[in-house]
Write a protein that holds these residues in place. Structure first.
Motif, mmCIF file in Angstrom:
data_model
loop_
_atom_site.group_PDB
_atom_site.id
_atom_site.type_symbol
_atom_site.label_atom_id
_atom_site.label_comp_id
_atom_site.label_asym_id
_atom_site.label_seq_id
_atom_site.Cartn_x
_atom_site.Cartn_y
_atom_site.Cartn_z
ATOM 1 N N ILE A 180 0.838 -1.201 0.000
ATOM 2 C CA ILE A 180 0.000 0.000 0.000
ATOM 3 C C ILE A 180 0.873 1.252 0.000
ATOM 4 O O ILE A 180 0.622 2.202 -0.755
ATOM 5 N N ALA A 181 1.916 1.283 0.829
ATOM 6 C CA ALA A 181 2.827 2.433 0.857
ATOM 7 C C ALA A 181 3.465 2.659 -0.510
ATOM 8 O O ALA A 181 3.529 3.798 -1.006
ATOM 9 N N ALA A 182 3.924 1.577 -1.138
ATOM 10 C CA ALA A 182 4.533 1.681 -2.463
ATOM 11 C C ALA A 182 3.513 2.163 -3.492
ATOM 12 O O ALA A 182 3.826 3.007 -4.349
ATOM 13 N N GLY A 183 2.294 1.648 -3.417
ATOM 14 C CA GLY A 183 1.250 2.056 -4.353
ATOM 15 C C GLY A 183 0.928 3.536 -4.250
ATOM 16 O O GLY A 183 0.721 4.216 -5.268
ATOM 17 N N ILE A 184 0.903 4.045 -3.027
ATOM 18 C CA ILE A 184 0.626 5.467 -2.827
ATOM 19 C C ILE A 184 1.765 6.323 -3.382
ATOM 20 O O ILE A 184 1.528 7.344 -4.053
ATOM 21 N N LEU A 185 3.006 5.939 -3.126
ATOM 22 C CA LEU A 185 4.142 6.698 -3.629
ATOM 23 C C LEU A 185 4.162 6.713 -5.160
ATOM 24 O O LEU A 185 4.442 7.746 -5.777
ATOM 25 N N GLU A 186 3.870 5.574 -5.780
ATOM 26 C CA GLU A 186 3.825 5.514 -7.244
ATOM 27 C C GLU A 186 2.727 6.423 -7.791
ATOM 28 O O GLU A 186 2.946 7.206 -8.723
ATOM 29 N N SER A 187 1.547 6.320 -7.218
ATOM 30 C CA SER A 187 0.409 7.100 -7.704
ATOM 31 C C SER A 187 0.626 8.595 -7.469
ATOM 32 O O SER A 187 0.415 9.419 -8.369
ATOM 33 N N PHE A 188 1.069 8.948 -6.269
ATOM 34 C CA PHE A 188 1.318 10.363 -5.977
ATOM 35 C C PHE A 188 2.393 10.927 -6.903
ATOM 36 O O PHE A 188 2.265 12.055 -7.400
ATOM 37 N N GLY A 189 3.456 10.169 -7.148
ATOM 38 C CA GLY A 189 4.528 10.644 -8.020
ATOM 39 C C GLY A 189 4.026 11.016 -9.402
ATOM 40 O O GLY A 189 4.412 12.048 -9.970
ATOM 41 N N ARG A 190 3.149 10.202 -9.968
ATOM 42 C CA ARG A 190 2.577 10.490 -11.291
ATOM 43 C C ARG A 190 1.759 11.773 -11.261
ATOM 44 O O ARG A 190 1.891 12.633 -12.140
ATOM 45 N N TYR A 191 0.906 11.906 -10.258
ATOM 46 C CA TYR A 191 0.045 13.086 -10.173
ATOM 47 C C TYR A 191 0.842 14.347 -9.835
ATOM 48 O O TYR A 191 0.521 15.444 -10.314
ATOM 49 N N TYR A 192 1.863 14.199 -9.034
ATOM 50 C CA TYR A 192 2.721 15.334 -8.669
ATOM 51 C C TYR A 192 3.418 15.900 -9.907
ATOM 52 O O TYR A 192 3.507 17.121 -10.077
ATOM 53 N N ASP A 193 3.874 15.031 -10.785
ATOM 54 C CA ASP A 193 4.521 15.487 -12.026
ATOM 55 C C ASP A 193 3.544 16.272 -12.892
ATOM 56 O O ASP A 193 3.906 17.299 -13.482
ATOM 57 N N VAL A 194 2.302 15.792 -12.981
ATOM 58 C CA VAL A 194 1.283 16.507 -13.752
ATOM 59 C C VAL A 194 1.028 17.879 -13.140
ATOM 60 O O VAL A 194 0.920 18.891 -13.853
ATOM 61 N N PHE A 195 0.942 17.920 -11.819
ATOM 62 C CA PHE A 195 0.723 19.189 -11.121
ATOM 63 C C PHE A 195 1.862 20.174 -11.386
ATOM 64 O O PHE A 195 1.629 21.357 -11.660
#
Length: 268
Positions: A180-195
């Motif tokens: 779950i921790a890894a999944g959140i970091l992966e997902s947040f990283g993608r959205y953070y780049d878009v932001f």
């Protein structure tokens, strides 16, 4: 065959699950607050992308000065150091980006139907699954978004059971916190780049609106000088919640951090 669940979080194991090397994970079994730990490290020069993870917090922080409990072996307490080159006025949007990353990261790993209670909670079936608190360095040179996720709690106290839930209670099984921790970091990283590309939520609005639990619901805006009720319509590109007032029929923009928004019927 049921997957074996580690009793403790593992920085090395989480690191091995990531498809990127942007995150540098640090782990302690117990800390007062991962946000405090991350801020101390940031003041000492920790680079953006540093992640601070703990099995247990003894003085975890929630929004508006509330405490956030994290019993041993049941939750994820994680704070990040970010050093984005953005205007200070746009910093509050990071909380929304983290909420989106957490909601979709948890959904990807566990399959549960997560949503967002604007601006800083991830929910499932109207109950809080995870909370987010973002703090800024004194000179605005770093940000620390902290997240606490209820993972393997099998019960909550009388005063919380109608408001809080966990991954375990939603799935009926113990879940791998490292995944779950890894999944959140992966997902947040993608959205953070878009932001970072746009400096606002333009590229994320469609996804955010799709899982915004407040949308179309009655809310109470707790503005100290002028509280009012209305219907949440969604967010704009700056992450402000659009609320159509019951009393005037006008649409107001509610800025995260200035006021709180409460559901009239239940937690959301």
């Amino acid at each position: 065959m049921e997957e074996e669940i580690n009793s403790h979080l593992s920085a090395d194991r989480i690191q091995s699950m990531l498809r990127t090397d942007r995150w540098i994970i640090h782990y302690m079994e117990s800390v007062d607050s991962t946000n405090n730990w991350a801020r101390q490290e940031a003041e000492g020069g920790a680079p953006g992308g540093s992640v601070y993870l703990a099995d247990t917090q003894t003085a975890g922080k929630g929004s508006r000065g509330r405490s956030w409990g994290s019993p041993e072996g049941t939750s994820i307490s994680m704070s990040l150091v970010l050093r984005p080159e953005i205007e200070i006025s746009r910093i509050s949007m990071i909380t929304l980006v983290m909420g989106l990353g957490a909601a979709d990261g948890i959904r990807d790993v566990t399959g549960i139907d997560t949503g967002i209670k604007w601006p800083n909670d991830v929910v499932c079936r109207g109950k809080k699954l995870c909370g987010i608190l973002t703090e800024m360095g004194p000179n605005g040179d770093y940000l620390v978004p902290g997240i606490g996720i209820n993972v393997n709690m099998d019960r909550f106290s009388q005063d919380l059971r109608d408001k809080a839930t966990s991954v375990f209670l939603e799935t009926g099984r113990k879940c791998d916190r490292d995944r779950i921790a890894a999944g959140i970091l992966e997902s947040f990283g993608r959205y953070y780049d878009v932001f970072l590309e746009t400096g606002d939520l333009t590229g994320l609005m469609d996804r955010y609106q799709a899982i915004l639990a407040n949308r179309g619901r009655k809310v109470r805006v707790m503005n100290q000088s002028n509280p009012y009720s209305g219907t949440a319509l969604g967010i704009d590109r700056f992450g402000e919640l659009l609320v159509k007032r019951e009393d005037t029929g006008t649409t107001e923009k509610v800025f995260a951090g200035e006021v709180s928004v409460r559901g009239i019927y239940g937690y959301v």
